[in-house]
Structures are given as C-alpha cells and as structure tokens.
Scaffold this active site. Structure first.
Site, PDB file in Angstrom:
ATOM      1  N   ASP A 176       0.839  -1.204   0.000  1.00 37.93           N
ATOM      2  CA  ASP A 176       0.000   0.000   0.000  1.00 37.93           C
ATOM      3  C   ASP A 176       0.878   1.260   0.000  1.00 37.93           C
ATOM      4  OD1 ASP A 176      -2.420   1.338   0.034  1.00 37.93           O
ATOM      5  OD2 ASP A 176      -3.248   0.098   1.637  1.00 37.93           O
ATOM      6  N   TRP A 216      -3.069   3.470  -5.893  1.00 38.41           N
ATOM      7  CA  TRP A 216      -4.313   4.113  -6.344  1.00 38.41           C
ATOM      8  C   TRP A 216      -4.149   4.946  -7.614  1.00 38.41           C
ATOM      9  CZ3 TRP A 216      -2.550   6.466  -1.488  1.00 38.41           C
ATOM     10  CH2 TRP A 216      -2.608   5.574  -0.431  1.00 38.41           C
ATOM     11  N   GLY A 217      -3.185   4.581  -8.442  1.00 43.48           N
ATOM     12  CA  GLY A 217      -3.017   5.290  -9.715  1.00 43.48           C
ATOM     13  C   GLY A 217      -2.181   6.551  -9.623  1.00 43.48           C
ATOM     14  N   ASP A 241     -10.325   3.205  -3.585  1.00 39.55           N
ATOM     15  CA  ASP A 241     -11.075   2.008  -3.198  1.00 39.55           C
ATOM     16  C   ASP A 241     -12.506   2.047  -3.725  1.00 39.55           C
ATOM     17  OD1 ASP A 241      -8.750   1.691  -1.851  1.00 39.55           O
ATOM     18  OD2 ASP A 241      -9.618   1.720   0.159  1.00 39.55           O
TER      19      ASP A 241
HETATM   20  C1  GLA Z   1      -5.992   1.329   1.175  1.00 39.95           C
HETATM   21  C2  GLA Z   1      -6.118   0.291   0.069  1.00 39.95           C
HETATM   22  C3  GLA Z   1      -7.191  -0.709   0.429  1.00 39.95           C
HETATM   23  C4  GLA Z   1      -6.875  -1.371   1.742  1.00 39.95           C
HETATM   24  C5  GLA Z   1      -6.694  -0.305   2.809  1.00 39.95           C
HETATM   25  C6  GLA Z   1      -6.173  -0.858   4.117  1.00 39.95           C
HETATM   26  O1  GLA Z   1      -7.125   2.112   1.269  1.00 39.95           O
HETATM   27  O2  GLA Z   1      -6.419   0.916  -1.142  1.00 39.95           O
HETATM   28  O3  GLA Z   1      -7.316  -1.670  -0.600  1.00 39.95           O
HETATM   29  O4  GLA Z   1      -5.718  -2.157   1.623  1.00 39.95           O
HETATM   30  O5  GLA Z   1      -5.757   0.680   2.400  1.00 39.95           O
HETATM   31  O6  GLA Z   1      -6.059   0.172   5.058  1.00 39.95           O
END
Ligand code: GLA
Length: 563
Positions: A176, A216-217, A241
């Site tokens: 992450d 996330w891009g 997400d």
């Molecule tokens: C981010 C990621 C999610 C998840 C959360 C965990 O938001 O994009 O997919 O792994 O962290 O905190």
C-alpha cells in the site's frame, strides 16, 4: 483512454501503397509467449477491515473451497491490513499478536504467521500478505479503523520484511501507499526498490511473491509498474477504493458497494497500452455480492472486470454469498475471457451515443473476440457491434455466443445487434475470421535507428532482420495515421534467461515500460495496445532501452486501425 473504432480496408490499401509493408501475417500467430494470467482469489479488506484474524481467514478459505470458487480458479486468500500489531522487536522484526494468530496444529508457535499459511496451503490455496511502502500503514493515519493502528510500514525494512514474508511461506504481497504518500516518496522509485527486495527474497528462499502495487493510480503506475525491478508479473491499482469511505466507529465491515464506483473504477482502470504479458491494471477488489449491488449490477461488474482482464480478487464475506453471486463469480466462460492467455485489456471500440458502449478484447484463439455491449443509460436500447470494429474481416460471417446465457445466438454477417436493458450489459464471444495484420519489419530502411542501433540478419527467426535494443539504442517505426487505435503484436528475441524490458513511446506520449519474457533463440511474440492517431503526420513508435541488454525486435504487426 483508447476511444475510436478500428479502421477501414481503404486505409489498409493506402498504407500498403505508401509504406514498407513486408507482408501480412495472421495476428497473434504461433510463438506466442504464455503469460501468467491475472490473479484470482479473495481479500479480507472489504468485509473485515482490521478485524482479520485466524478464524476469519480459516472460515473464508473453507468457503472459497466449498462454494466452488476454488474449482473455478480462485486460489489466493489474501490478508489485508490489520494482521500485525504495529510495532517491531529490537531486531526490527514485525510483531504479531499471538491471540490473533494462535497455534492451529501441534508443533506450532502462537504468533507465527506461517501457521495460517500452512492452513491455507493445506486446502490447496495460496496465501497473500500486506504491507505499506512507507514508514507507517494506512491505519496509522485513520484512527477510525480501531485498535490495531499499525505504525509498521516496510520503509527501511524492505529486505527484512519481504524475506520474512517469503520465509513464512506467503505467495503474494500487496504493498500500500499511505505512508509513502504522506512522506511524499516517489512511487516509481519505492516500488522498484521493493521489487528488488522481493527478487532477493526469492533468491534466498526459492519462494516467489506475486507483487500487487497499491498506490491508487498516483503518478500513473501504468507507465512504470509493468515489470518494475525485474519482476516477472505484477499488478498495479489504478484508482481509489471501490467500497466507500471508512465508516466511523472503527470497522467498515460490510461497507456498502455502489454501482457508480464500480463503473468509475472500471473507467479509471483502462490503460491497455500497459497491459501485457503478465502485467495487469488493477481496478480494485471486486464487490460482487456485497450489500449495495443488484444481481444485474453484480453481473455487469463481473463482465467489466473480465473484459478488462483485471485481477479477480473478491472482497465479499464468502460465508454469506448468495447462490446468484456465486454463480456470477464462477461462470467459466466469463472467467475464460478474463484469464485469456494473451493477457490483453479490452478497449472501447464504439460509443454511438453517450453511455452506449462497445468494448472488445481479442482472445488467444484465432478469430475469437470477447465483446461487451454496455448500456450505462436509463433506457433499454439496441446496441450493435460490427466485425470491422473488433478486427474481424468486415463482411465475413461469425458465430455469436452469449456468455451469461451460455448459448450460441447464431451466425451473423458483418455485425450483431442486441437489445440491452438500462444499466445492463451483454457479454458475447464472437468467433469469426480475423482480418490480416500488417507487418512492419524492424530492418526496413524507412525506420529510424538511433544510439548506435544496427540491423542484423535475423538468423533463426523467419526471414528479415532484427534490431537489438539496450545501451540507449532506439528503433522508430513510422506508421501512417490510422483511424483509431490498435493492438500491436511485437515479434522479438530475448535469449537471456530473464525478462528484459524496453520502453515504447508512441507519438511523444509518456513512454510505457514493456517486459519481454525469455524466448530462447527462436523468438516469440507479445501484444499490447497503442494509442495511435487518426490523422496528420505518421505515428512514430519508438522502442528504446537504457539497460545494457534489451530485446531484439524483429517486427511489429498492427491489428485494428491498420486493416
Ligand atoms: C488502502 C487500500 C485498500 C486497503 C486499505 C487498508 O485504502 O487501497 O485496498 O488495503 O488501504 O487500510
């Protein structure tokens, strides 16, 4: 995003008059490299947030087996955030709560993550783990997430942590970006460093970790993530997400899914120029069967992920899945589209009206194309797909199969039309005769060579010649404007035992990193999509590689706008 449909036969004739076409070849012919398909499995995050523990994981793993999902191909059980305590011991090892991860069978030690890995493996499944590229993980910055506020990210511990994950026996790691983002780190740099740590861990343990990049891009990972650090397969998140913001009161268990978010994550995930040979855009874990989506929306969601060749990591609580959600997740014909061995991403080939879309993805078997007729509007409407748009011979005949109804609809010449209800989609397999691709030889005198690149005789490959990349050598193909965008098949040799990478820059766009798996001496082909221009000067497609060794390019063949 790639938008336009494929071009006309006239364009082909024009190209053949003015450009050094050295022959045509059926697209995606023999010698194709077989690629790792997009990963399939389940992840704890969407439904369990930070409450993940041994019991949850065992129940979900059992449900993956008893629901028939394992048989359908889902095999990863991924622990997301919340599995660790948030601190390290004096040696820097991640600390784990022994109550959260107890002994599961005699001879084990409580608090050893290999206990749960052994359980997952005993079911014939694979195990995934999670960390952050920065100093602290997401929970540290989101107090709402509850007691397990992990301070622990892997920054400054890359070698130690990834070696530990491999030693515990994990097969997959999601990394992450909450810490990385707060610290303003450069994701391209950090994720490459992590890839190297993963490769070092593999050399030391013999155990490989599938690499899932989750930033996330941010900073367009599709331009640098494929094959980063020499990994042989990876995925990268392309957006935020799907399941909405974390709810207060600690746990967002059973967060409500929204169809709008499903559509918007799908749209943001379309980067077909980067998807190839084991490297996949990741629009996020699926929310099929979670509260918030109707049965139709679940089916459309599955169709969208399949046409884009996305990783299929389900996020619902598998012990509560309805029959219909399970049937949607396990439709073998739809899964086959996702898992197709060409590994391509579908592209939007027509949009006759706002919200009325035709998506298409060529499949490995000659003449086969998956097609999605998507109605994003509020009214039922007929949607047509033409053979020309998807790369079949325009006035040929093709069979059409409805993959959700699992029935052949019939034989059709030139096009097919279905009436699609509001907010629904039809997913089809069209099997006909591919139009011929046009082949451009690397050794053609009309190409530009730079940085000392030279043309060599091809030797074992079929005729023509080859141009070796690496050491800053460049090879530029000049291709006449085509009406729309195209898939390109690249014929090459990589006689090295490991993957070689090169950059492809199309018309001054941001270059995309392409990984070329080993081919031995006889050569092979991979395919990707290129965002070409319909008018004006020639398209310039420049291959380059600054590494000391690069692949040897033999030719490229165009499907789509060029035929
Ligand atoms: C981010 C990621 C999610 C998840 C959360 C965990 O938001 O994009 O997919 O792994 O962290 O905190």
């Amino acid at each position: 995003m790639l938008k336009n449909g494929f071009g006309s036969l006239l364009a082909v004739l024009a190209l053949q008059l003015f450009f050094p076409v050295i022959g045509s070849s059926p697209l995606f012919a023999a010698n194709r490299i077989s690629v790792p398909p997009p990963p399939m499995g389940w992840s704890s995050w969407n439904s369990f947030s930070n409450t993940v523990d041994s019991n949850v994981i065992m129940q979900q793993a059992n449900a993956l087996v008893s629901s028939g999902m394992q048989k359908a191909g889902y095999h990863y059980i991924n622990l997301d955030e919340g599995w660790w305590l948030g601190d390290r011991d004096k040696e820097g090892n991640i600390l784990v709560d022994p109550k959260q991860w107890p002994v599961l069978q005699p001879g084990e030690r409580a608090g050893d993550m290999s206990n749960i890995v052994r359980y997952i493996h005993s079911l014939g499944l694979k195990a995934g783990i999670y960390t952050d590229a920065g100093e602290a993980g997401c929970s540290f910055y989101s107090p709402d997430l509850g007691p397990r506020r992990a301070h622990t990210g892997s920054e400054n511990h890359y070698d130690q942590d990834f070696l530990q994950f491999a030693k515990w026996g994990f097969d997959y790691v999601k990394v992450d970006w909450c810490g990385g983002s707060r610290e303003n780190l450069d994701p391209a740099v950090q994720y490459a460093a992590i890839a190297h740590a993963i490769e070092r861990a593999k050399r030391l343990t013999g155990h490989s970790l599938f690499y899932s990049i989750c930033n996330w891009g941010k900073n367009s990972p599709w331009t640098w993530a494929p094959g980063t650090g020499g990994v042989t397969a990876d995925i990268w998140r392309t957006s935020g997400d799907i399941v909405g913001p974390i709810v207060a009161n600690s746990i967002r268990a059973n967060g409500k899914a929204s169809f709008q978010k499903v559509l918007s994550n799908f749209d943001q995930g379309i980067h077909p120029q980067a998807q190839h040979t084991g490297f996949y855009n990741d629009p996020d874990m699926m929310v099929i069967g979670m509260p918030g989506l109707s049965e139709t929306q679940n089916r459309v969601h599955m169709s969208l992920w399949a046409i884009s060749g996305a990783p299929l990591i389900e996020g619902a609580d598998l012990t509560k899945l309805s029959k219909s959600a399970t049937a949607i997740l396990t439709n073998s014909e739809v899964l086959a589209v996702d898992q197709d061995s060409l590994g391509l991403q579908g592209i939007l080939v027509a949009q006759p009206n706002p919200g009325i879309q035709v998506w298409s993805k060529p499949l490995a078997r000659p003449g086969e194309h998956a097609v999605l007729l998507l109605n994003r509007t509020a009214a039922s409407t007929p949607i047509s797909v033409t053979w020309k748009e998807i790369g079949l011979k325009p006035s040929s005949s093709a069979t059409v199969r409805d993959l959700w109804v699992r029935k052949n609809v019939g034989q059709f010449t030139s096009s097919y039309t279905a009436t699609v209800s509001a907010g629904d989609a039809a997913m089809l397999l069209v099997h006909g005769t591919d139009a011929e691709g046009i082949r451009y030889a690397a050794g053609s005198p009309s190409n530009d060579l730079g940085g000392g690149a030279i043309t060599k005789p091809c030797g074992p490959c079929s005729g023509g010649s080859r141009v070796a990349l690496g050491g800053r050598r460049t090879l530029t193909f000049k291709i006449a404007p085509v009406q729309g965008d195209a898939y390109i098949q690249i014929s090459y040799i990589n006689s090295d035992p490991s993957i070689l990478t090169a950059q492809l820059q199309v018309n001054g766009q941001i270059p995309t990193s392409i990984a070329f798996p080993p081919t031995g001496n006889s050569g092979g082909t991979i395919a990707i999509a290129a965002n070409l221009k319909p008018a004006g000067n020639n398209n310039r497609l420049t291959f380059s590689s600054s590494a000391s060794a690069g692949p040897e390019i033999i030719s490229i063949s165009l499907l789509g706008g060029s035929r």
